[in-house]
Write a protein that holds these residues in place. Structure first.
Motif, PDB file in Angstrom:
ATOM      1  N   ASP A 146      74.611  71.183  32.778  1.00  0.00           N
ATOM      2  CA  ASP A 146      73.314  70.794  32.213  1.00  0.00           C
ATOM      3  C   ASP A 146      72.844  69.465  32.805  1.00  0.00           C
ATOM      4  O   ASP A 146      71.657  69.300  33.112  1.00  0.00           O
ATOM      5  N   ARG A 147      73.763  68.536  32.989  1.00  0.00           N
ATOM      6  CA  ARG A 147      73.388  67.243  33.565  1.00  0.00           C
ATOM      7  C   ARG A 147      72.919  67.412  35.012  1.00  0.00           C
ATOM      8  O   ARG A 147      71.958  66.768  35.442  1.00  0.00           O
ATOM      9  N   LEU A 148      73.573  68.272  35.756  1.00  0.00           N
ATOM     10  CA  LEU A 148      73.173  68.512  37.139  1.00  0.00           C
ATOM     11  C   LEU A 148      71.802  69.184  37.205  1.00  0.00           C
ATOM     12  O   LEU A 148      70.965  68.833  38.045  1.00  0.00           O
ATOM     13  N   ARG A 149      71.571  70.155  36.316  1.00  0.00           N
ATOM     14  CA  ARG A 149      70.269  70.820  36.295  1.00  0.00           C
ATOM     15  C   ARG A 149      69.149  69.835  35.934  1.00  0.00           C
ATOM     16  O   ARG A 149      68.009  69.991  36.372  1.00  0.00           O
ATOM     17  N   ALA A 150      69.494  68.804  35.153  1.00  0.00           N
ATOM     18  CA  ALA A 150      68.504  67.785  34.764  1.00  0.00           C
ATOM     19  C   ALA A 150      68.276  66.757  35.870  1.00  0.00           C
ATOM     20  O   ALA A 150      67.471  65.836  35.705  1.00  0.00           O
ATOM     21  N   GLY A 151      68.988  66.905  36.995  1.00  0.00           N
ATOM     22  CA  GLY A 151      68.777  66.004  38.126  1.00  0.00           C
ATOM     23  C   GLY A 151      69.716  64.823  38.197  1.00  0.00           C
ATOM     24  O   GLY A 151      69.439  63.837  38.891  1.00  0.00           O
ATOM     25  N   ALA A 152      70.842  64.889  37.496  1.00  0.00           N
ATOM     26  CA  ALA A 152      71.785  63.765  37.497  1.00  0.00           C
ATOM     27  C   ALA A 152      72.264  63.456  38.915  1.00  0.00           C
ATOM     28  O   ALA A 152      72.614  64.361  39.672  1.00  0.00           O
ATOM     29  N   ASP A 153      72.270  62.192  39.259  1.00  0.00           N
ATOM     30  CA  ASP A 153      72.837  61.730  40.529  1.00  0.00           C
ATOM     31  C   ASP A 153      73.190  60.264  40.362  1.00  0.00           C
ATOM     32  O   ASP A 153      72.335  59.382  40.443  1.00  0.00           O
ATOM     33  N   ARG A 154      74.449  59.989  40.115  1.00  0.00           N
ATOM     34  CA  ARG A 154      74.918  58.630  39.815  1.00  0.00           C
ATOM     35  C   ARG A 154      75.472  57.918  41.045  1.00  0.00           C
ATOM     36  O   ARG A 154      76.018  56.827  40.923  1.00  0.00           O
ATOM     37  N   ARG A 155      75.322  58.524  42.218  1.00  0.00           N
ATOM     38  CA  ARG A 155      75.961  57.923  43.391  1.00  0.00           C
ATOM     39  C   ARG A 155      75.428  56.532  43.686  1.00  0.00           C
ATOM     40  O   ARG A 155      76.204  55.580  43.870  1.00  0.00           O
ATOM     41  N   ALA A 178      75.203  34.115  39.907  1.00  0.00           N
ATOM     42  CA  ALA A 178      73.896  34.530  39.394  1.00  0.00           C
ATOM     43  C   ALA A 178      73.072  35.192  40.493  1.00  0.00           C
ATOM     44  O   ALA A 178      72.396  36.198  40.259  1.00  0.00           O
ATOM     45  N   GLY A 179      73.134  34.649  41.703  1.00  0.00           N
ATOM     46  CA  GLY A 179      72.425  35.261  42.827  1.00  0.00           C
ATOM     47  C   GLY A 179      72.942  36.644  43.142  1.00  0.00           C
ATOM     48  O   GLY A 179      72.169  37.550  43.496  1.00  0.00           O
ATOM     49  N   ALA A 180      74.268  36.859  42.992  1.00  0.00           N
ATOM     50  CA  ALA A 180      74.849  38.169  43.247  1.00  0.00           C
ATOM     51  C   ALA A 180      74.304  39.202  42.269  1.00  0.00           C
ATOM     52  O   ALA A 180      73.971  40.329  42.650  1.00  0.00           O
ATOM     53  N   VAL A 181      74.193  38.834  40.999  1.00  0.00           N
ATOM     54  CA  VAL A 181      73.651  39.765  40.002  1.00  0.00           C
ATOM     55  C   VAL A 181      72.172  40.028  40.280  1.00  0.00           C
ATOM     56  O   VAL A 181      71.695  41.168  40.209  1.00  0.00           O
ATOM     57  N   ALA A 182      71.436  38.964  40.632  1.00  0.00           N
ATOM     58  CA  ALA A 182      69.997  39.105  40.883  1.00  0.00           C
ATOM     59  C   ALA A 182      69.692  39.983  42.082  1.00  0.00           C
ATOM     60  O   ALA A 182      68.585  40.511  42.203  1.00  0.00           O
ATOM     61  N   ALA A 183      70.667  40.149  42.982  1.00  0.00           N
ATOM     62  CA  ALA A 183      70.446  40.968  44.177  1.00  0.00           C
ATOM     63  C   ALA A 183      70.101  42.408  43.832  1.00  0.00           C
ATOM     64  O   ALA A 183      69.527  43.126  44.654  1.00  0.00           O
ATOM     65  N   PHE A 184      70.414  42.838  42.605  1.00  0.00           N
ATOM     66  CA  PHE A 184      70.196  44.224  42.221  1.00  0.00           C
ATOM     67  C   PHE A 184      68.956  44.407  41.348  1.00  0.00           C
ATOM     68  O   PHE A 184      68.732  45.494  40.809  1.00  0.00           O
ATOM     69  N   LEU A 185      68.156  43.351  41.227  1.00  0.00           N
ATOM     70  CA  LEU A 185      66.942  43.410  40.423  1.00  0.00           C
ATOM     71  C   LEU A 185      65.716  43.197  41.292  1.00  0.00           C
ATOM     72  O   LEU A 185      65.735  42.403  42.246  1.00  0.00           O
ATOM     73  N   ASP A 186      64.651  43.881  40.960  1.00  0.00           N
ATOM     74  CA  ASP A 186      63.360  43.628  41.588  1.00  0.00           C
ATOM     75  C   ASP A 186      62.944  42.182  41.277  1.00  0.00           C
ATOM     76  O   ASP A 186      63.218  41.674  40.183  1.00  0.00           O
ATOM     77  N   PRO A 187      62.304  41.478  42.225  1.00  0.00           N
ATOM     78  CA  PRO A 187      61.898  40.084  41.957  1.00  0.00           C
ATOM     79  C   PRO A 187      61.092  39.919  40.664  1.00  0.00           C
ATOM     80  O   PRO A 187      61.220  38.911  39.971  1.00  0.00           O
ATOM     81  N   LEU A 227      68.060  51.254  47.689  1.00  0.00           N
ATOM     82  CA  LEU A 227      69.380  51.552  47.149  1.00  0.00           C
ATOM     83  C   LEU A 227      70.006  50.352  46.450  1.00  0.00           C
ATOM     84  O   LEU A 227      70.822  50.506  45.550  1.00  0.00           O
ATOM     85  N   MET A 228      69.623  49.149  46.863  1.00  0.00           N
ATOM     86  CA  MET A 228      70.186  47.938  46.279  1.00  0.00           C
ATOM     87  C   MET A 228      69.562  47.619  44.920  1.00  0.00           C
ATOM     88  O   MET A 228      70.120  46.834  44.151  1.00  0.00           O
ATOM     89  N   THR A 229      68.414  48.202  44.605  1.00  0.00           N
ATOM     90  CA  THR A 229      67.659  47.811  43.421  1.00  0.00           C
ATOM     91  C   THR A 229      67.871  48.794  42.281  1.00  0.00           C
ATOM     92  O   THR A 229      67.658  49.998  42.438  1.00  0.00           O
ATOM     93  N   ALA A 230      68.297  48.287  41.131  1.00  0.00           N
ATOM     94  CA  ALA A 230      68.485  49.122  39.940  1.00  0.00           C
ATOM     95  C   ALA A 230      67.174  49.822  39.602  1.00  0.00           C
ATOM     96  O   ALA A 230      66.107  49.204  39.648  1.00  0.00           O
ATOM     97  N   ASP A 231      67.264  51.125  39.244  1.00  0.00           N
ATOM     98  CA  ASP A 231      66.027  51.867  39.030  1.00  0.00           C
ATOM     99  C   ASP A 231      66.003  52.671  37.739  1.00  0.00           C
ATOM    100  O   ASP A 231      65.021  53.358  37.463  1.00  0.00           O
ATOM    101  N   GLU A 232      67.053  52.608  36.932  1.00  0.00           N
ATOM    102  CA  GLU A 232      67.052  53.287  35.644  1.00  0.00           C
ATOM    103  C   GLU A 232      66.946  52.238  34.541  1.00  0.00           C
ATOM    104  O   GLU A 232      67.551  51.166  34.641  1.00  0.00           O
ATOM    105  N   PRO A 233      66.169  52.512  33.468  1.00  0.00           N
ATOM    106  CA  PRO A 233      65.910  51.483  32.451  1.00  0.00           C
ATOM    107  C   PRO A 233      67.165  50.834  31.877  1.00  0.00           C
ATOM    108  O   PRO A 233      67.227  49.603  31.753  1.00  0.00           O
ATOM    109  N   ASP A 234      68.177  51.633  31.538  1.00  0.00           N
ATOM    110  CA  ASP A 234      69.365  51.021  30.945  1.00  0.00           C
ATOM    111  C   ASP A 234      70.145  50.199  31.966  1.00  0.00           C
ATOM    112  O   ASP A 234      70.747  49.170  31.630  1.00  0.00           O
ATOM    113  N   GLU A 235      70.122  50.645  33.225  1.00  0.00           N
ATOM    114  CA  GLU A 235      70.791  49.869  34.275  1.00  0.00           C
ATOM    115  C   GLU A 235      70.055  48.552  34.510  1.00  0.00           C
ATOM    116  O   GLU A 235      70.677  47.488  34.657  1.00  0.00           O
TER     117      GLU A 235
END
Length: 289
Positions: A146-155, A178-187, A227-235
């Motif tokens: 079911d997760r795959l059919r819903a489009g799951a892709d956690r890679r 702090a800079g390391a953590v910020a690397a994964f966020l949109d400015p 790929l470097m930027t978090a794109d899911e709300p909870d992430e």
């Protein structure tokens, strides 16, 4: 004193460059860097030019176990991953999309598609776990289908989490963390977390770049940035919370650097209007003229 000049000997480097160490251990440079990220190769700061070096003693320690070291940092793509686990490539891809194994690296192929790489050692351990046997043969459990059919892709998400750990391990201090953590966020997300403009600027200046990228604006660079930027709300929320905590720790250790304030003109108090009008007001208040 004599007329002869005494030459001052430069101190010898504490260790080898990554390129030299990789050659001596029979590794590719990328494999050596991965070994450092994984904590399997010890480094020391390069006081001469920044960065890190591999101590000579560490190279000698690893020389007798170079083969096992090479195997521990060997990364493989989908086809070889599936072969190691003795399953079809399509099944391995499903396992990877579900986030049950975590990529260690990636690169874009000539068609600009992402090729994910995995640690061979981790895949062997996964396949050997008795609890994972049901994932390797037979029908995939219904919940996972079911997760795959819903489009799951956690890679990509799993890779970001792992790479963040690598960057935190290499960070030299609290602001660098702090800079390391910020690397994964949109400015824009960083702006939403940090109200102080000097802290924002400092943290953004310390963001490490993606590990694979081309010249700015090229398709490869844009892919790496995506790929470097978090794109899911909870992430995104997770990285925002972690950034706030990291900056609070960094702030407690030392404030973010700020530009030196401009000196105020002699005789004019802070907060008074500048220019001719301000000078006349100051003159009237102090002399009565």
């Amino acid at each position: 004193m004599t007329g002869t000049a005494t030459a001052i000997a430069r101190p010898r480097p504490l260790g080898c460059t990554f390129g030299r160490a990789a050659r001596e251990l029979g590794l590719r440079r990328s494999e050596l860097e991965l070994g450092v990220h994984l904590g399997r190769i010890r480094t020391v700061p390069d006081e001469g030019g920044g960065g890190s070096r591999v101590p000579r003693a560490e190279i000698e320690r690893l020389r007798d176990r170079a083969e096992s070291l090479r195997e521990s940092v060997r990364s493989v793509g989908t086809t070889e991953s599936a072969a190691l686990m003795n399953i079809p490539a399509a099944r391995f891809t499903r396992i990877a999309k579900l986030g049950l194994v975590t990529p260690v690296h990636w690169y874009p192929n000539r068609y600009r598609a992402v090729v994910w790489l995995y640690l061979a050692d981790e895949l062997r351990r996964f396949a050997a776990e008795e609890d994972n046997a049901r994932l390797l043969t037979g029908r995939t459990p219904g919940e996972l289908r079911d997760r795959l059919r819903a489009g799951a892709d956690r890679r990509a998400r799993n890779w970001r989490g792992r790479h963040c750990g690598f960057l935190l391990r290499a960070a030299a201090g609290p602001w660098e963390r702090a800079g390391a953590v910020a690397a994964f966020l949109d400015p824009g997300e960083i702006d939403g977390v940090l109200a102080d403009p000097h802290e924002r600027a400092h943290v953004k200046s310390l963001r490490p770049p993606p590990p694979v990228h081309g010249a700015a604006g090229t398709p490869a660079a844009l892919l790496a940035e995506k790929l470097m930027t978090a794109d899911e709300p909870d992430e995104i929320d997770w990285f925002r919370d972690d950034l706030a905590r990291a900056v609070a720790e960094a702030r407690a250790a030392r404030p973010a650097p700020r530009p030196a304030g401009r000196p105020h003109p002699v005789g004019i108090e802070r907060g008074q209007p500048r220019g001719l009008r301000g000078w006349l007001r100051h003159l009237h208040r102090t002399t009565g003229l």
